[in-house]
Design a protein around this motif. Structure first.
Motif, mmCIF file in Angstrom:
data_model
loop_
_atom_site.group_PDB
_atom_site.id
_atom_site.type_symbol
_atom_site.label_atom_id
_atom_site.label_comp_id
_atom_site.label_asym_id
_atom_site.label_seq_id
_atom_site.Cartn_x
_atom_site.Cartn_y
_atom_site.Cartn_z
ATOM 1 N N VAL A 32 0.762 -1.240 0.129
ATOM 2 C CA VAL A 32 0.098 0.065 -0.043
ATOM 3 C C VAL A 32 0.690 1.212 -0.037
ATOM 4 O O VAL A 32 0.482 2.342 -0.409
ATOM 5 C CB VAL A 32 -1.007 -0.091 1.403
ATOM 6 C CG1 VAL A 32 -1.787 1.329 1.239
ATOM 7 C CG2 VAL A 32 -1.852 -1.158 1.284
ATOM 8 N N GLU A 67 -4.433 9.436 1.482
ATOM 9 C CA GLU A 67 -5.445 8.323 1.908
ATOM 10 C C GLU A 67 -4.800 6.968 1.954
ATOM 11 O O GLU A 67 -5.142 6.134 2.802
ATOM 12 C CB GLU A 67 -6.335 8.307 0.968
ATOM 13 C CG GLU A 67 -7.656 9.440 1.199
ATOM 14 C CD GLU A 67 -8.869 9.294 0.180
ATOM 15 O OE1 GLU A 67 -8.900 7.934 -0.442
ATOM 16 O OE2 GLU A 67 -9.809 10.278 0.162
ATOM 17 N N LEU A 68 -3.877 6.679 0.880
ATOM 18 C CA LEU A 68 -3.320 5.180 0.996
ATOM 19 C C LEU A 68 -2.167 5.160 2.069
ATOM 20 O O LEU A 68 -2.124 4.270 2.690
ATOM 21 C CB LEU A 68 -2.359 5.148 -0.442
ATOM 22 C CG LEU A 68 -3.345 4.962 -1.499
ATOM 23 C CD1 LEU A 68 -2.710 4.986 -2.992
ATOM 24 C CD2 LEU A 68 -3.782 3.450 -1.401
ATOM 25 N N ASP A 80 -2.642 6.600 4.866
ATOM 26 C CA ASP A 80 -3.230 6.399 6.138
ATOM 27 C C ASP A 80 -3.861 5.006 6.319
ATOM 28 O O ASP A 80 -4.028 4.273 7.159
ATOM 29 C CB ASP A 80 -4.579 7.255 6.043
ATOM 30 C CG ASP A 80 -5.217 7.605 7.522
ATOM 31 O OD1 ASP A 80 -4.450 7.593 8.426
ATOM 32 O OD2 ASP A 80 -6.265 7.882 7.476
ATOM 33 N N ARG A 81 -4.186 4.312 5.208
ATOM 34 C CA ARG A 81 -4.631 3.080 4.917
ATOM 35 C C ARG A 81 -3.644 2.262 5.364
ATOM 36 O O ARG A 81 -3.921 1.160 6.235
ATOM 37 C CB ARG A 81 -5.173 2.880 3.508
ATOM 38 C CG ARG A 81 -5.699 1.409 3.537
ATOM 39 C CD ARG A 81 -5.806 1.035 2.094
ATOM 40 N NE ARG A 81 -6.670 1.787 1.155
ATOM 41 C CZ ARG A 81 -6.958 1.808 -0.134
ATOM 42 N NH1 ARG A 81 -6.278 0.910 -0.907
ATOM 43 N NH2 ARG A 81 -7.770 2.576 -0.760
ATOM 44 N N ARG A 118 -3.469 2.036 9.252
ATOM 45 C CA ARG A 118 -4.590 1.277 9.664
ATOM 46 C C ARG A 118 -4.437 -0.198 9.779
ATOM 47 O O ARG A 118 -5.269 -0.792 10.249
ATOM 48 C CB ARG A 118 -5.812 2.094 9.511
ATOM 49 C CG ARG A 118 -5.953 3.438 9.943
ATOM 50 C CD ARG A 118 -7.314 3.824 9.594
ATOM 51 N NE ARG A 118 -7.445 4.555 8.310
ATOM 52 C CZ ARG A 118 -8.178 3.792 7.366
ATOM 53 N NH1 ARG A 118 -8.867 2.642 7.721
ATOM 54 N NH2 ARG A 118 -8.274 4.389 6.236
ATOM 55 N N LYS A 134 -12.477 8.845 6.626
ATOM 56 C CA LYS A 134 -11.473 7.487 6.083
ATOM 57 C C LYS A 134 -12.018 6.781 5.072
ATOM 58 O O LYS A 134 -13.106 6.617 4.950
ATOM 59 C CB LYS A 134 -11.795 6.760 7.628
ATOM 60 C CG LYS A 134 -11.181 7.296 8.687
ATOM 61 C CD LYS A 134 -9.790 7.587 8.763
ATOM 62 C CE LYS A 134 -9.405 8.513 9.936
ATOM 63 N NZ LYS A 134 -7.770 8.942 10.171
ATOM 64 N N PRO A 135 -11.172 5.911 4.577
ATOM 65 C CA PRO A 135 -11.585 5.239 3.300
ATOM 66 C C PRO A 135 -12.313 3.977 3.932
ATOM 67 O O PRO A 135 -12.199 3.577 5.057
ATOM 68 C CB PRO A 135 -10.245 4.592 2.814
ATOM 69 C CG PRO A 135 -9.148 5.557 3.307
ATOM 70 C CD PRO A 135 -9.661 6.190 4.540
ATOM 71 N N GLU A 160 -12.218 0.092 0.222
ATOM 72 C CA GLU A 160 -11.256 0.770 -0.344
ATOM 73 C C GLU A 160 -9.923 0.479 0.251
ATOM 74 O O GLU A 160 -8.725 0.705 -0.247
ATOM 75 C CB GLU A 160 -11.292 2.425 0.034
ATOM 76 C CG GLU A 160 -12.511 3.043 -0.927
ATOM 77 C CD GLU A 160 -12.982 4.605 -0.274
ATOM 78 O OE1 GLU A 160 -12.608 4.708 0.814
ATOM 79 O OE2 GLU A 160 -12.815 5.196 -1.161
ATOM 80 N N GLN A 161 -10.082 -0.186 1.648
ATOM 81 C CA GLN A 161 -8.864 -0.217 2.209
ATOM 82 C C GLN A 161 -8.023 -1.537 1.450
ATOM 83 O O GLN A 161 -6.990 -1.746 1.505
ATOM 84 C CB GLN A 161 -9.047 -0.826 3.668
ATOM 85 C CG GLN A 161 -9.748 0.164 4.631
ATOM 86 C CD GLN A 161 -9.845 -0.181 5.977
ATOM 87 O OE1 GLN A 161 -9.165 -1.194 6.569
ATOM 88 N NE2 GLN A 161 -10.693 0.369 6.553
ATOM 89 N N GLN A 162 -8.897 -2.480 0.832
ATOM 90 C CA GLN A 162 -8.161 -3.479 0.228
ATOM 91 C C GLN A 162 -8.504 -3.603 -1.255
ATOM 92 O O GLN A 162 -9.635 -4.508 -1.486
ATOM 93 C CB GLN A 162 -8.358 -4.923 0.930
ATOM 94 C CG GLN A 162 -7.387 -5.009 2.031
ATOM 95 C CD GLN A 162 -5.908 -5.046 1.596
ATOM 96 O OE1 GLN A 162 -5.480 -5.240 0.543
ATOM 97 N NE2 GLN A 162 -5.187 -4.205 2.265
#
Length: 295
Positions: free
Chosen positions: A216, A234-235, A237-238, A241, A270-271, A275-277
């Protein structure tokens, strides 16, 4: 490593070091730990005068020529020769050490890097081929070989080399090996302008290693290079997390390198979980890999 970081990662850009160094290749280096210490002497003020260093070198040289030098003495002489910028003699000594201790693959790798440092790519490639004949899966050797080929305008050869190694590691379920090689391959693809292929590979790696932030982070680096800072943040931050209980300072380092506030201060939506994966077939999210630290 001094004049040029002997590190691996297919290039010398700071972002590449962050990501490929994170691939657990050897802390921003292709060399063994003590090698880092030896090379670093040349880039900072010496504690002793040059005359004193030369005296030590003369004494150790005599021990080596008589065949009575211990491994530690040979390494110390190598350190002194590098500090004195006597690369020709250092190369000869390292070659002898590598021949005498073939089981120590790191010596052959160091020799290849030293030859590269002296603008001898063919000599460096020769050493790497010898090493890869015995250890075909050695990731540091593959990394440096790919870097050498890329530097000589043989990007297709470098890509074929890493693709073959990555596919082999994937088939054999060598998880960590496959991840490291996948990150190197994605970086190489991005550097060759194959943005979609690199992005797809990052997504595939992220899906295969759902709690590892490195794929990521690679995507974030690519988006930032393409000027898509909001998506890059965003990426990042992802990536943070993915493992919230284990802070990764590399993420703050990346944000700082971009001149941004640390991620922990970032506000905004937050995504979503989807979106996280992102799935491996979704439209690629531009990503960019730092560019040698390196095969």
């Amino acid at each position: 490593m001094p004049s040029r970081p002997s590190t691996a990662a297919l290039g010398s850009r700071p972002r590449a070091l962050l990501v490929l160094g994170a691939a657990a290749l050897t802390a921003l280096s292709l060399m063994a730990g003590w090698w880092l210490g030896q090379r670093s002497l040349g880039s900072r003020p010496l504690d002793r005068s040059r005359i004193e260093l030369e005296k030590q070198a003369i004494s150790l040289r005599a021990e080596v020529s008589r065949g009575q030098a211990s491994e530690g003495q040979q390494q110390r002489l190598l350190q002194l020769l590098l500090a004195l910028d006597n690369k020709a003699e250092a190369t000869a000594l390292l070659e002898r050490m590598a021949d005498q201790q073939p089981e120590r693959w790191s010596l052959r790798l160091m020799l290849a890097e030293l030859r590269r440092d002296q603008k001898d790519p063919s000599g460096a490639e020769r050493e790497l081929r010898q090493l890869l004949n015995f250890r075909p899966d050695q990731i540091e050797a593959l990394q440096l070989m790919a870097l050498l080929q890329l530097e000589q305008g043989r990007g297709s050869d470098a890509e074929a080399l890493l693709t073959k190694a990555y596919q082999k590691a994937s088939r054999e379920k060598a998880t960590e090996q496959a991840l490291g090689l996948g990150l190197l391959l994605a970086d190489l693809q991005q550097r060759r302008g194959q943005t979609k292929a690199a992005d797809d590979l990052y997504r595939k790696l992220a899906a295969a290693h759902p709690v590892d932030p490195r794929p990521v982070l690679g995507q974030a680096l690519l988006r930032q290079q393409q000027g898509q800072t909001p998506q890059a943040l965003e990426l990042l931050d992802r990536a943070r997390r993915l493992n919230p209980n284990k802070p990764d300072l590399r993420l703050d380092d990346v944000a700082a390198a971009w001149g941004l506030e640390p991620l922990r201060r970032i506000k905004g939506p937050k995504p979503t979980p989807s979106e996280q994966q992102p799935a491996v077939g979704q439209p690629p999210e531009p990503k960019e890999l730092p560019g040698p630290q390196g095969p």
